[in-house]
Design a protein around this motif. Structure first.
Motif, PDB file in Angstrom:
ATOM      1  N   SER A  71       0.825  -1.207   0.000  1.00  0.00           N
ATOM      2  CA  SER A  71       0.000   0.000   0.000  1.00  0.00           C
ATOM      3  C   SER A  71       0.863   1.262   0.000  1.00  0.00           C
ATOM      4  O   SER A  71       0.459   2.299  -0.528  1.00  0.00           O
ATOM      5  N   PHE A  72       2.069   1.153   0.567  1.00  0.00           N
ATOM      6  CA  PHE A  72       2.992   2.301   0.503  1.00  0.00           C
ATOM      7  C   PHE A  72       3.341   2.629  -0.953  1.00  0.00           C
ATOM      8  O   PHE A  72       3.234   3.769  -1.393  1.00  0.00           O
ATOM      9  N   PHE A  73       3.740   1.593  -1.691  1.00  0.00           N
ATOM     10  CA  PHE A  73       4.116   1.817  -3.090  1.00  0.00           C
ATOM     11  C   PHE A  73       2.937   2.352  -3.899  1.00  0.00           C
ATOM     12  O   PHE A  73       3.069   3.279  -4.679  1.00  0.00           O
ATOM     13  N   ARG A  74       1.770   1.754  -3.654  1.00  0.00           N
ATOM     14  CA  ARG A  74       0.594   2.176  -4.403  1.00  0.00           C
ATOM     15  C   ARG A  74       0.291   3.655  -4.150  1.00  0.00           C
ATOM     16  O   ARG A  74       0.044   4.432  -5.070  1.00  0.00           O
ATOM     17  N   THR A  75       0.345   4.042  -2.872  1.00  0.00           N
ATOM     18  CA  THR A  75       0.079   5.436  -2.514  1.00  0.00           C
ATOM     19  C   THR A  75       1.071   6.379  -3.187  1.00  0.00           C
ATOM     20  O   THR A  75       0.697   7.410  -3.740  1.00  0.00           O
ATOM     21  N   MET A  76       2.349   6.002  -3.155  1.00  0.00           N
ATOM     22  CA  MET A  76       3.387   6.860  -3.732  1.00  0.00           C
ATOM     23  C   MET A  76       3.183   7.034  -5.236  1.00  0.00           C
ATOM     24  O   MET A  76       3.258   8.137  -5.766  1.00  0.00           O
ATOM     25  N   TYR A  77       2.928   5.923  -5.933  1.00  0.00           N
ATOM     26  CA  TYR A  77       2.810   5.986  -7.397  1.00  0.00           C
ATOM     27  C   TYR A  77       1.597   6.786  -7.833  1.00  0.00           C
ATOM     28  O   TYR A  77       1.575   7.384  -8.895  1.00  0.00           O
ATOM     29  N   PHE A  78       0.582   6.777  -6.996  1.00  0.00           N
ATOM     30  CA  PHE A  78      -0.663   7.439  -7.380  1.00  0.00           C
ATOM     31  C   PHE A  78      -0.643   8.927  -7.034  1.00  0.00           C
ATOM     32  O   PHE A  78      -1.414   9.706  -7.583  1.00  0.00           O
ATOM     33  N   MET A  79       0.263   9.316  -6.146  1.00  0.00           N
ATOM     34  CA  MET A  79       0.273  10.688  -5.638  1.00  0.00           C
ATOM     35  C   MET A  79       0.324  11.780  -6.728  1.00  0.00           C
ATOM     36  O   MET A  79      -0.416  12.760  -6.624  1.00  0.00           O
ATOM     37  N   PRO A  80       1.169  11.628  -7.768  1.00  0.00           N
ATOM     38  CA  PRO A  80       1.226  12.720  -8.755  1.00  0.00           C
ATOM     39  C   PRO A  80      -0.112  13.060  -9.386  1.00  0.00           C
ATOM     40  O   PRO A  80      -0.342  14.206  -9.768  1.00  0.00           O
ATOM     41  N   SER A  81      -1.013  12.091  -9.480  1.00  0.00           N
ATOM     42  CA  SER A  81      -2.284  12.412 -10.152  1.00  0.00           C
ATOM     43  C   SER A  81      -3.193  13.271  -9.283  1.00  0.00           C
ATOM     44  O   SER A  81      -4.267  13.667  -9.719  1.00  0.00           O
ATOM     45  N   MET A  82      -2.757  13.578  -8.062  1.00  0.00           N
ATOM     46  CA  MET A  82      -3.531  14.488  -7.226  1.00  0.00           C
ATOM     47  C   MET A  82      -3.267  15.940  -7.618  1.00  0.00           C
ATOM     48  O   MET A  82      -4.033  16.839  -7.307  1.00  0.00           O
ATOM     49  N   VAL A  83      -2.118  16.179  -8.260  1.00  0.00           N
ATOM     50  CA  VAL A  83      -1.708  17.550  -8.556  1.00  0.00           C
ATOM     51  C   VAL A  83      -2.350  18.009  -9.866  1.00  0.00           C
ATOM     52  O   VAL A  83      -2.464  17.236 -10.823  1.00  0.00           O
ATOM     53  N   SER A  84      -2.780  19.245  -9.887  1.00  0.00           N
ATOM     54  CA  SER A  84      -3.390  19.826 -11.087  1.00  0.00           C
ATOM     55  C   SER A  84      -2.462  19.730 -12.291  1.00  0.00           C
ATOM     56  O   SER A  84      -1.269  19.996 -12.183  1.00  0.00           O
ATOM     57  N   VAL A  85      -3.015  19.366 -13.445  1.00  0.00           N
ATOM     58  CA  VAL A  85      -2.205  19.240 -14.655  1.00  0.00           C
ATOM     59  C   VAL A  85      -1.500  20.558 -14.968  1.00  0.00           C
ATOM     60  O   VAL A  85      -0.326  20.585 -15.359  1.00  0.00           O
ATOM     61  N   ALA A  86      -2.215  21.660 -14.801  1.00  0.00           N
ATOM     62  CA  ALA A  86      -1.631  22.966 -15.079  1.00  0.00           C
ATOM     63  C   ALA A  86      -0.438  23.225 -14.151  1.00  0.00           C
ATOM     64  O   ALA A  86       0.599  23.738 -14.571  1.00  0.00           O
TER      65      ALA A  86
END
Lengths: 290, 305
Positions: B109-124
């Motif tokens: 779950s640590f790895f999953r959380t880390m890999y998914f984190m960038p998609s929280m940031v606005s594309v702009a």
């Protein structure tokens, strides 16, 4: 799950996984680092992410600063407030209207139901992308909705179909015996929704609320183009992108730009770390069935 | 339908209540989704600069798109290079990570959380972050290149490098989402399959290619389609990272059309609503064709919807 792997194989796998974690974190770490550096320290370059003497001055300055290219007295504190207001309004619209219309399409039987349903679903497949922004802008300013409320309404409307689809899928799992029992007790069509369906569909509504909040907070084009009535209504992401062109002489003040970036990015990252499971659920639900 | 019978008992009051309850969503859909689409279609046959008179020009806008718009077709080419270039890395990476993370490993779950984190940031905002990291004078990427003995690169100075930065930023943002989709798909594959294969002595690599990939078929198809369409519609990232620079070499379909409506390229391009509308229609038809061809090529996709 069954997993056999030789020890060297496992070591290589973990090195690979950790390497990807590092690559994932590098941009965020350097952003965080630059936000506590002075512009002079950033200009010197180098690979050191954090300075010897971190400073919060950049944040203080950005927080009380007026955005370049916007003729108003608003500061980044105001832009943050705008983002919060627009996002919360979007969430309210999405939850309230999606829940009601999903209930009507799933349980109701009114003339025109199927046609309306297919219009909703059809718009999901029209691949026009962001280019309908221009007519959208024309319409909202004619209606006087070139304000924060308008952005929220449009964000709710353009995401309507996929939210509807998700919620209807969830309503299918709620037994119709509940409705019947309530009807026998004298509940009308509306009060069945209000008393039975709305409380029971809390999990899916929480998921779409969270996803809508993220979508609204991170949205760039819509608030940038639509908030034409008063520039002090600008949202944070739009204002942060404007920091790319700070400094009249053409030199970008990277320290301020990165402090602004942290302001825009961190709330979502923190929200994600707290509500990790729900985000994962929200992303995968609906997109992949089985 | 037997189901329908029970519904018919709802009566007139329920019908009236239904109309009130869907009114909000339907009004929103018509005003802000259907009418804008209609607007685009109705403007494709006229010439209009946003002021002055509007003249009917027939198919002139379309003739211009197909015969005298080399810049648009360059943008189309760029868009496809961007989409397929980045997906060639993103999809395999997501697939391999999903395969590893669905195994019984430590820190899943640590790895999953880390890999998914960038998609929280606005594309702009991602565009802003990467323009900072790759800037030629003080960017950290060049600092690393210098450290390992390489020369600094002017990343936004030529088309190839600028396109590369766009792809890297987009992969960074999206591989985690696709990994999540794949993980959900893999988790629905029975664990017994893997156990049986393991007992028969199949290696992990072999299991990946003979069990995971074939059984993931429908999910893989759907993820690929969304990824292709999403990449072809890229807008915000390009606007905030390169904005078509240098010299239109990273211009994509959406940003090119955008400029005919909003004129943000330092006033180089005039607002031309009719022509922009025609470009939009051509692009939308092209994207729909991509979808149809894709659905045709992968017959099984009907199983997922």
């Amino acid at each position: 799950m069954h997993f056999r792997m030789s020890t060297p194989g496992k070591i290589i796998m973990y090195i690979f996984l950790v390497l990807i974690v590092i690559i994932t974190l590098v941009p965020l770490v350097y952003t965080a680092g630059a936000s506590v550096k002075t512009n002079f320290e950033i200009a010197q370059g180098g690979i050191k992410p954090f300075p010897d003497h971190p400073t919060l001055d950049n944040f203080k300055q950005v927080w009380g600063m007026n955005s370049v290219g916007l003729s108003n007295n608003a500061t980044y504190a105001d832009y943050t407030k705008n983002s919060v207001i627009v996002s919360l309004m979007t969430v309210c619209f999405v939850v309230f209207f999606t829940s009601m219309s999903a209930y009507c399409f799933q349980r109701g039987n009114f003339p025109g139901r199927d046609i309306l349903y297919w219009i909703f679903m059809g718009t999901m497949f029209v691949a026009a992308g962001s280019v309908t922004m221009f007519p959208l802008m024309q319409i909202t300013s004619k209606l006087g909705l070139n304000n924060r409320l308008g952005v929220a309404i449009v964000q709710f409307s353009t995401a309507g179909a996929s939210n509807l689809f998700l919620t209807m899928g969830y309503l299918k799992t709620i037994s119709k015996d509940m409705d019947d029992a309530a009807r026998i007790d004298g509940c009308s069509f509306f009060s069945i929704w209000w008393r039975i369906i709305l409380p029971l569909s809390k999990p899916i509504l929480a998921t779409i609320a969270l996803m809508s909040f993220r979508g609204s907070w991170n949205n760039y084009l819509m608030p940038m183009l639509m908030l034409t009535k008063r520039s002090e209504w600008t949202t944070l992401v739009v204002a942060v992108v404007k920091l790319q062109s700070t400094g009249g002489s053409g030199a970008t003040q990277y320290n301020l730009m990165m402090a602004g970036t942290m302001l825009a990015a961190m709330p979502m990252v923190i929200l994600f770390l707290i509500m990790n499971k729900m985000f994962v659920q929200g992303i995968t639900q609906g997109a992949v069935k089985g | 339908m037997a189901k329908r019978k029970r519904e018919q008992k709802l009566g007139t009051v329920a019908t009236i209540q239904s109309y009130f309850m869907i009114a909000g969503s339907v009004t929103g859909l018509i005003l802000f989704v259907v009418i804008p689409l209609g607007w685009i279609v109705s403007f494709m046959l006229v010439k209009y600069k946003g002021y002055g008179t509007m003249t009917y020009v027939g198919l002139e806008n379309f003739i211009r798109v197909f015969q005298r718009s080399p810049k648009y077709w360059l943008a189309v080419k760029n868009t496809f290079i961007f989409a397929f270039g980045k997906l060639a890395v993103e999809i395999p990476l997501a697939l391999v990570l999903a395969f590893l993370l669905t195994r019984d490993i430590k820190g899943q779950s640590f790895f999953r959380t880390m890999y998914f984190m960038p998609s929280m940031v606005s594309v702009a905002v991602i565009g802003v972050i990467f323009s900072f990291m790759f800037n030629s004078a003080s960017g950290v990427v060049n600092a690393f290149m210098n450290l390992f003995g390489g020369a600094s690169i002017n990343w936004f100075g030529d088309g190839v490098h600028a396109m590369l930065v766009l792809m890297i930023a987009s992969i960074w943002q999206n591989f985690g989402i696709n990994m999540l989709f794949f993980m959900t798909g893999i988790q629905s594959i029975s664990a017994e399959m893997y156990e049986a294969a393991a007992i028969d002595g199949a290696s992990n690599t072999r299991q990946f290619f003979t069990i995971t990939i074939p059984l993931l078929g429908p999910v893989l198809q759907m993820v690929l389609m969304n990824a292709v369409l999403g990449s072809l519609k890229v807008t915000d990232l390009v606007l905030t990272l390169t904005n078509g620079r240098p010299n239109g070499k990273t211009e994509v379909m959406m940003t090119y059309i955008y400029k005919y409506f909003f004129q943000q390229d330092g006033g180089n391009m005039q607002k031309q609503y009719g022509y922009g509308a025609a470009l939009t229609v051509v692009t939308a038809v092209m994207l729909t064709l991509v979808t149809l061809v894709y659905l045709r090529a992968t017959k099984k996709s009907s199983e997922i919807y």
